[in-house]
Motif scaffolding. Structure first.
Motif, short mmCIF file in Angstrom:
data_model
loop_
_atom_site.label_atom_id
_atom_site.label_comp_id
_atom_site.label_asym_id
_atom_site.label_seq_id
_atom_site.Cartn_x
_atom_site.Cartn_y
_atom_site.Cartn_z
N ALA A 139 74.31 -74.71 -0.50
CA ALA A 139 73.18 -75.21 0.30
C ALA A 139 73.15 -76.73 0.34
O ALA A 139 72.91 -77.34 1.39
N SER A 140 73.42 -77.38 -0.79
CA SER A 140 73.37 -78.84 -0.83
C SER A 140 74.49 -79.45 0.02
O SER A 140 74.27 -80.44 0.72
N LEU B 250 75.90 -78.15 2.72
CA LEU B 250 75.54 -78.00 4.13
C LEU B 250 74.48 -79.02 4.54
O LEU B 250 74.55 -79.62 5.61
N LEU B 251 73.48 -79.21 3.66
CA LEU B 251 72.40 -80.13 3.99
C LEU B 251 72.88 -81.59 4.03
O LEU B 251 72.25 -82.43 4.67
N VAL B 252 73.98 -81.88 3.35
CA VAL B 252 74.51 -83.25 3.36
C VAL B 252 75.48 -83.44 4.53
O VAL B 252 75.41 -84.44 5.25
N PRO C 43 73.95 -83.51 8.59
CA PRO C 43 73.38 -84.77 9.10
C PRO C 43 74.39 -85.91 9.13
O PRO C 43 74.32 -86.77 10.01
N LEU D 148 67.17 -84.96 10.67
CA LEU D 148 68.46 -85.15 10.01
C LEU D 148 68.30 -85.98 8.74
O LEU D 148 68.97 -85.72 7.73
N THR E 24 65.66 -86.03 6.86
CA THR E 24 65.04 -85.12 5.90
C THR E 24 66.07 -84.17 5.30
O THR E 24 66.07 -83.91 4.09
N MET E 25 66.97 -83.65 6.14
CA MET E 25 68.03 -82.77 5.63
C MET E 25 68.91 -83.48 4.63
O MET E 25 69.26 -82.92 3.58
N LEU E 26 69.28 -84.74 4.92
CA LEU E 26 70.15 -85.49 4.03
C LEU E 26 69.48 -85.76 2.68
O LEU E 26 70.10 -85.59 1.62
N ALA F 86 67.04 -83.98 1.35
CA ALA F 86 66.92 -82.70 0.66
C ALA F 86 68.25 -82.28 0.06
O ALA F 86 68.31 -81.73 -1.06
N GLY F 87 69.35 -82.53 0.78
CA GLY F 87 70.67 -82.18 0.26
C GLY F 87 71.01 -82.97 -0.99
O GLY F 87 71.54 -82.41 -1.97
#
Length: 487
Positions: free
Chosen positions: A227-228, A230-232, A235, A248, A250-252, A254-255
């Motif tokens: 999951a981490s 993908l989140l990195v 974006p 994007l 926020t995704m970065l 969170a990752g």
């Protein structure tokens, strides 16, 4: 607690040292395994060449091609960390069958994708399928092959790993000459899936095997890592072209936070006497830690270069897909020929092989940037000698860094280290396309000059950054060589 973990795993490794299979692997079984492994890197190599055709056909921005590549390599990397243990527990041939079947079905579905969103989702699923069966190939060779065939199998596995990308590029170039943008990349997806079907139908030639003392799966750790990543990566791939919208960013964030949670979970698991997917105790060995960083540096540059070179050839030099393949054949030929001569080179250069090769790579990349950036790269003939030299330098980096990681790892963690190497290989390919490929596209898009000149400028800037990665690789290789000399 670390000692407890080491002892536990060492006992498991000792028990599983004897092949746990009803029958031994034969030459035919080895051939089936190598065919099964072929489409893994073929699909990366072919999409590198066909990314412009994909974006043109689906009406997507250039970053869409990057996302198609990164989606595959990122989920592939995340799946690898636990797939080997699944094979040990449930049977390696069984995981081979599941992964190959999924790969074939998803390849066919990807060939019918009506939009970029659907294609990216299918490519992400394709990476999971490839990650499921890839570790089973080498594990089956090691667990079931007699001594001489085992040594041959490992050698051929390495050769297939290096050649499959080139085969994928040649396939893409050949098909593109027979079909337009709408059909060529779809036909290539079908072709790679057909190879998986071929291996699946012959899988009876491969003996079933499993570990008598399988390691814990650590599904929580694998899930956090996947999951981490993908989140990195997502974006980073889309950020520059999309102007970094809040979602994007926020995704970065969170990752990155999830990566921190993953690191803490691995430390906690090892303190409990368990074996997490990335054991911190393995990373405490300086040469292993440095070797894994070098692996990430190498494949980040490698993945980025293939992407940038393909794009530059088509947009900057006006080559079609087949012309791009012809341009890259020199790079591939230099890599393969030098890989075959590697033992001879290492006997002469010794422990300084990687340092010299990485320094040479940095110099060649700087020369490429100069030739292309100053407008002297108008023909393939000008850059071809540099590409051949670059391929040779990379071969002298790839083999030794793999051996560095595996030879310095404690015996009980040899399989873990091999998995980490492969994981970082795939992650590096994805990050290279996302980060340096994004830099290339960003500079190309902002250039005020004509299209071809702008692409050349973007290529030159990205390649200079890759030269910096090569110098960082050389610095770490020098530290390892000096430690060996003092030992």
């Amino acid at each position: 607690m670390t000692t407890t973990t080491s002892r536990t795993v060492h006992r498991a490794a000792s028990v599983d040292a004897v092949p746990q299979a009803a029958r031994a692997l034969t030459g035919l079984g080895l051939a089936v395994l190598l065919v099964a492994y072929l489409p893994v890197n073929m699909t990366f190599g072919s999409v590198n060449v066909l990314a412009p055709a994909i974006t043109a056909d689906l009406g997507a921005a250039t970053s869409g091609g990057q996302l198609v590549l990164s989606a595959y390599t990122t989920t592939f990397a995340a799946t690898l960390v636990v797939a080997g243990r699944l094979g040990d527990r449930y049977g390696r041939r069984r995981l081979l069958a599941v992964g190959l079947g999924g790969f074939a079905a998803l390849s066919a579905a990807a060939a019918l994708a009506p939009s970029l969103v659907v294609l990216v989702a299918l490519r992400a699923a394709l990476g999971i399928a490839a990650g499921l069966f890839t570790p089973q190939v080498l594990s089956t060779i090691q667990a079931t092959a007699p001594g001489r065939l085992r040594a041959l199998g490992v050698t051929l596995f390495t050769a297939v790993s290096g050649c499959a990308t080139i085969v994928g590029q040649v396939l893409a170039g050949a098909v593109s000459g027979l079909a337009g943008d709408h059909l060529c990349w779809r036909l290539v997806q079908v072709a790679t899936g057909a190879i998986a079907v071929l291996a699946l139908t012959a899988l009876r030639a491969v003996p079933e095997s499993r570990s008598t003392a399988p390691l814990a799966l650590d599904l929580r750790g694998a899930g956090l890592l996947g999951a981490s990543l993908l989140l990195v990566v997502v974006p980073l791939t889309l950020g520059s072209s999309a102007g970094w919208p809040p979602v994007l960013v926020t995704m970065l964030v969170a990752g990155c936070a999830l990566l921190g949670t993953f690191v803490r979970s691995q430390r906690a698991a090892e303190r409990r006497g368990e074996l997490p997917v990335v054991p911190p105790s393995v990373l405490r060995t300086p040469a292993v830690r440095q070797g894994l960083v070098m692996t990430l540096l190498f494949f980040t540059g490698y993945g980025a270069f293939l992407y940038e070179m393909s794009s530059f050839a088509q947009r900057g030099l006006g080559a079609d897909a087949w012309g791009t393949v012809v341009l890259l054949l020199g790079f591939g030929a230099g890599f393969v020929a030098t890989a075959l001569a590697l033992p001879l080179v290492e006997r002469r250069a010794g422990r300084w092989t990687m340092t010299g090769a990485a320094t040479a790579q940095a110099l060649v990349l700087a020369a490429l940037a100069g030739v292309v950036g100053t407008g002297h790269g108008g023909t393939a003939l000008v850059v071809q000698p540099l590409l051949v030299t670059l391929g040779a330098a990379q071969a002298l980096m790839y083999g030794p860094v793999l051996r560095t990681v595996l030879s310095r790892t404690p015996t009980w963690a040899a399989g873990v280290a091999g998995g980490l190497f492969t994981t970082l290989q795939q992650l590096g390919l994805g990050l290279g396309v996302a980060l340096l490929g994004g830099l290339f596209q960003s500079v190309s898009g902002r250039a005020a000059a004509g299209t071809a000149t702008g692409v050349a400028r973007g290529f030159a800037v990205a390649v200079v950054v890759q030269a910096g990665l090569a110098l960082a690789f050389a610095a770490l290789a020098t530290r390892i060589a000096r430690a060996d000399r003092e030992a």
